[in-house]
Design an enzyme around this catalytic site. Structure first.
Site, short mmCIF file in Angstrom:
data_model
loop_
_atom_site.label_atom_id
_atom_site.label_comp_id
_atom_site.label_asym_id
_atom_site.label_seq_id
_atom_site.Cartn_x
_atom_site.Cartn_y
_atom_site.Cartn_z
N SER A 27 28.31 26.00 -20.92
CA SER A 27 29.75 25.52 -19.96
C SER A 27 28.95 26.63 -18.74
O SER A 27 28.45 26.89 -18.50
CB SER A 27 31.04 26.10 -20.74
OG SER A 27 31.38 26.13 -19.81
N TYR A 73 35.63 33.24 -23.79
CA TYR A 73 34.96 31.75 -24.46
C TYR A 73 33.68 31.66 -23.25
O TYR A 73 32.68 31.53 -23.65
CB TYR A 73 35.71 30.43 -23.52
CG TYR A 73 35.17 28.82 -23.10
CD1 TYR A 73 35.28 28.59 -24.56
CD2 TYR A 73 35.07 28.68 -22.18
CE1 TYR A 73 34.16 26.86 -24.33
CE2 TYR A 73 34.34 27.83 -21.60
CZ TYR A 73 33.76 26.89 -23.22
OH TYR A 73 33.15 25.93 -22.99
#
Length: 249
Positions: free
Chosen positions: A141, A154
């Site tokens: 990401s 995350y």
């Protein structure tokens, strides 16, 4: 001849969003694709139906990730449909919103179990099935590129995936297996319902130099390159697929 004819691929979390786009793209290049999902059987079957309608080949396999024995269960399900693997795409993941003081230990453990631990053991237990010259592609990401306090657990889990990618590239190089990561920016999928607000979507688009949000196909096309023989001299890399987000920071 398509570039992946005769290859078998497995894409985790392939019932929707980026995973679905990746599965369809690999199938369009000739790969037989395992469409993994955790709960939404209807969506997974829709992915397979779309692949088959376009002339491709695919099958579904259902296992929950982030629970004890998840990797073993996944490979047992896979083995019912195929005898070997050429391309593994670790796409399945869950979000972990919250500033550091807002993240519970249980939430942290769940995010790492799905996003970092599951790919680790899926790869470990799949190495005997992965053929020499194969491909491992991990979806990371863009939140690992800049400080993103509101997604701290995350981001940390995706950072772990990137180090896993780098280390495995050296470990598996002797077998001709490449290991790379892809880091999307903001992608327009159904997991981002806030994009229905034009103002919010326009704000997100402003992070890219192209002034738009990404589409699943933008990521899938890069994954397809990494899955192909054209990427044979690329390994241990984390490819930014964010439309140049944050270049001006």
């Amino acid at each position: 001849m398509s570039t992946l004819t005769g290859k078998t691929a497995l894409v985790t979390g392939a019932s929707r969003g980026i995973g679905r786009a990746v599965a369809r793209r690999l199938a369009s290049e000739g790969a037989r694709v395992g469409v993994h999902y955790a709960r939404d059987e209807t969506a997974a079957e829709e992915t397979v139906a779309a692949i088959e309608a376009a002339g491709g080949s695919a099958f579904t396999l259902r296992t929950e990730l982030g629970v004890p024995g998840d990797a073993d269960a996944l490979w047992r399900a896979f083995d019912e449909h195929a005898e070997g693997l050429d391309i593994l795409v670790n796409n399945a993941g869950i979000a972990g919103p919250g500033l550091i003081h807002e993240v519970s230990e249980a939430d942290y453990d769940k995010v790492f179990a799905v996003n970092a631990k599951a790919p680790f053991f899926i790869i470990q237990k799949g190495l005997g099935r992965l053929r020499d010259g194969g491909r491992v592609i991990n979806i990371s990401s863009g939140v690992t590129k800049v400080a993103f306090p509101g997604m701290i657990s995350y981001a940390a889990s995706k950072g772990a995936v990137e180090i896993l990618t780098l280390t495995l590239a050296q470990t598996l190089g002797s077998r001709g297996i490449t290991v790379n990561a892809v880091s999307p920016g903001t992608i327009e999928t159904d997991i981002h319902p806030w994009m229905a607000d034009p103002a919010a979507k326009a704000h997100a688009a402003g992070f890219s130099v192209f002034d738009r949000v990404g589409q699943p196909a933008d990521v899938a096309d890069v994954v397809a390159f990494l899955a192909s023989d054209d990427s044979r001299w690329v390994t241990g890399q984390n490819i930014d697929v964010s439309g140049g987000s944050g270049l001006g920071i």
